[in-house]
Design a protein around this motif. Structure first.
Motif, PDB file in Angstrom:
ATOM      1  N   THR A   1      15.715  33.867  10.003  1.00 61.40           N
ATOM      2  CA  THR A   1      17.119  33.960   9.629  1.00 61.40           C
ATOM      3  C   THR A   1      17.752  35.105  10.396  1.00 61.40           C
ATOM      4  O   THR A   1      17.215  36.219  10.422  1.00 61.40           O
ATOM      5  CB  THR A   1      17.254  34.237   8.108  1.00 61.40           C
ATOM      6  N   ARG A   2      18.894  34.853  11.017  1.00 58.85           N
ATOM      7  CA  ARG A   2      19.565  35.897  11.778  1.00 58.85           C
ATOM      8  C   ARG A   2      20.200  36.897  10.821  1.00 58.85           C
ATOM      9  O   ARG A   2      20.933  36.520   9.900  1.00 58.85           O
ATOM     10  CB  ARG A   2      20.628  35.261  12.672  1.00 58.85           C
ATOM     11  N   VAL A   3      19.891  38.192  11.042  1.00 63.67           N
ATOM     12  CA  VAL A   3      20.359  39.232  10.123  1.00 63.67           C
ATOM     13  C   VAL A   3      20.861  40.462  10.883  1.00 63.67           C
ATOM     14  O   VAL A   3      20.571  40.650  12.061  1.00 63.67           O
ATOM     15  CB  VAL A   3      19.248  39.674   9.139  1.00 63.67           C
ATOM     16  N   ARG A   4      21.591  41.297  10.145  1.00 64.99           N
ATOM     17  CA  ARG A   4      22.033  42.608  10.628  1.00 64.99           C
ATOM     18  C   ARG A   4      21.571  43.628   9.588  1.00 64.99           C
ATOM     19  O   ARG A   4      21.619  43.367   8.390  1.00 64.99           O
ATOM     20  CB  ARG A   4      23.547  42.645  10.761  1.00 64.99           C
TER      21      ARG A   4
ATOM     22  N   LEU B   1      17.687  51.905  10.853  1.00 68.82           N
ATOM     23  CA  LEU B   1      17.995  50.836  11.807  1.00 68.82           C
ATOM     24  C   LEU B   1      19.405  50.282  11.637  1.00 68.82           C
ATOM     25  O   LEU B   1      19.698  49.164  12.053  1.00 68.82           O
ATOM     26  CB  LEU B   1      16.957  49.713  11.675  1.00 68.82           C
ATOM     27  N   ASP B   2      20.290  51.061  11.037  1.00 68.12           N
ATOM     28  CA  ASP B   2      21.657  50.628  10.772  1.00 68.12           C
ATOM     29  C   ASP B   2      22.324  50.059  12.027  1.00 68.12           C
ATOM     30  O   ASP B   2      22.328  50.690  13.080  1.00 68.12           O
ATOM     31  CB  ASP B   2      22.486  51.812  10.249  1.00 68.12           C
ATOM     32  N   GLY B   3      22.861  48.840  11.907  1.00 68.43           N
ATOM     33  CA  GLY B   3      23.565  48.192  13.010  1.00 68.43           C
ATOM     34  C   GLY B   3      22.696  47.283  13.856  1.00 68.43           C
ATOM     35  O   GLY B   3      23.196  46.491  14.645  1.00 68.43           O
ATOM     36  N   LEU B   4      21.380  47.367  13.697  1.00 72.51           N
ATOM     37  CA  LEU B   4      20.468  46.553  14.499  1.00 72.51           C
ATOM     38  C   LEU B   4      20.555  45.096  14.069  1.00 72.51           C
ATOM     39  O   LEU B   4      20.657  44.786  12.881  1.00 72.51           O
ATOM     40  CB  LEU B   4      19.033  47.058  14.319  1.00 72.51           C
ATOM     41  N   GLU B   5      20.537  44.175  15.049  1.00 71.38           N
ATOM     42  CA  GLU B   5      20.550  42.745  14.755  1.00 71.38           C
ATOM     43  C   GLU B   5      19.267  42.110  15.254  1.00 71.38           C
ATOM     44  O   GLU B   5      18.703  42.534  16.259  1.00 71.38           O
ATOM     45  CB  GLU B   5      21.751  42.062  15.411  1.00 71.38           C
ATOM     46  N   GLY B   6      18.809  41.108  14.534  1.00 76.17           N
ATOM     47  CA  GLY B   6      17.599  40.409  14.929  1.00 76.17           C
ATOM     48  C   GLY B   6      17.373  39.209  14.033  1.00 76.17           C
ATOM     49  O   GLY B   6      18.292  38.729  13.368  1.00 76.17           O
TER      50      GLY B   6
ATOM     51  N   ILE C   1      19.247  44.349   4.397  1.00 77.68           N
ATOM     52  CA  ILE C   1      19.404  43.125   5.186  1.00 77.68           C
ATOM     53  C   ILE C   1      20.676  42.375   4.796  1.00 77.68           C
ATOM     54  O   ILE C   1      20.925  42.121   3.628  1.00 77.68           O
ATOM     55  CB  ILE C   1      18.179  42.207   5.014  1.00 77.68           C
ATOM     56  N   GLN C   2      21.469  42.027   5.821  1.00 77.94           N
ATOM     57  CA  GLN C   2      22.682  41.229   5.626  1.00 77.94           C
ATOM     58  C   GLN C   2      22.582  40.008   6.539  1.00 77.94           C
ATOM     59  O   GLN C   2      22.373  40.144   7.741  1.00 77.94           O
ATOM     60  CB  GLN C   2      23.903  42.075   6.001  1.00 77.94           C
ATOM     61  N   ILE C   3      22.690  38.824   5.967  1.00 73.75           N
ATOM     62  CA  ILE C   3      22.616  37.601   6.768  1.00 73.75           C
ATOM     63  C   ILE C   3      23.864  37.493   7.637  1.00 73.75           C
ATOM     64  O   ILE C   3      24.982  37.729   7.186  1.00 73.75           O
ATOM     65  CB  ILE C   3      22.456  36.358   5.873  1.00 73.75           C
ATOM     66  N   VAL C   4      23.660  37.154   8.915  1.00 77.22           N
ATOM     67  CA  VAL C   4      24.760  37.035   9.870  1.00 77.22           C
ATOM     68  C   VAL C   4      25.096  35.560  10.045  1.00 77.22           C
ATOM     69  O   VAL C   4      24.220  34.743  10.323  1.00 77.22           O
ATOM     70  CB  VAL C   4      24.366  37.651  11.236  1.00 77.22           C
TER      71      VAL C   4
END
Length: 198
Positions: free
Chosen positions: A140-143, A149-154, A186-189
């Motif tokens: 799942t794509r998250v930010r 790791l604030d701001g990191l996307e993966g 974790i926040q889902i993008v």
């Protein structure tokens, strides 16, 4: 070669786009190659990781060693890099096949910024993977919002060698890393590029 990626800057003095080129330097000469490119006026990134090394007296120490042997990244226009490469003399392009040709591997600015943040803030529990070991479609794509790791996307997914799911950041065809993250961060993008280009 695509040069219309978001975040690509135009080098107005030379009229060509500046991209991050993945390059191979001779074994244990990665730092020398980076220093030479920087002396020539280029931005260079050598991905390093902390490793425990045993000294001759039996004690251990933490050393910064290359994340992937021989790998460096240089940000430049293609023509200026080609000229500098001949003078620097210790680096070659990493390439991939496009039809009948070998084409230098480039990384868009956004991907490089994300990858650099992941490498620089990685801890000893971070797992480094070959891209063939990762299928981003299974995650799942998250930010990350908050914490180190604030701001990191993966992509949040299960990876081989880890009990719990990890945040995976990948440079396609080059390398990937999987970091532990607190679920609360974790926040889902739902917008932006597909996982394969994170």
């Amino acid at each position: 070669m695509k040069v219309e990626e978001p975040g690509v800057c135009e080098d107005v003095t030379r009229g060509e786009a500046r991209l991050w080129y993945a390059m191979s330097a001779p074994y244990r000469r990665e730092r020398i190659a980076c220093d030479r490119f920087e002396e020539a006026g280029f931005e260079c990134f050598l991905p390093l990781r902390a490793t425990l090394c045993k000294k001759r007296d039996g004690k251990t120490e933490v050393r910064q060693t290359p994340l992937v042997p021989n790998l460096i990244f240089v940000r430049a226009g293609r023509q200026e890099l080609q000229k500098a490469k001949q003078k620097v003399g210790v680096a070659q392009y990493l390439t991939h096949r496009e039809g009948e040709r070998n084409v230098p591997i480039t990384v868009p600015d956004r991907q490089m910024a994300n990858f650099r943040m992941a490498v620089e803030k990685a801890d000893t529990k971070t797992i480094y993977l070959h891209p063939s070991e990762v299928d981003l479609r299974k995650g799942t794509r998250v930010r990350i919002v908050g914490g180190m790791l604030d701001g990191l996307e993966g992509v949040f997914m299960k990876v081989k060698g880890a009990r719990s799911r990890r945040l995976v950041v990948m440079l396609e065809g080059i390398t990937a890393l999987a970091a532990e993250v607190e679920p609360d961060y974790i926040q889902i993008v739902t917008d932006g590029p597909a996982p394969s280009v994170i």
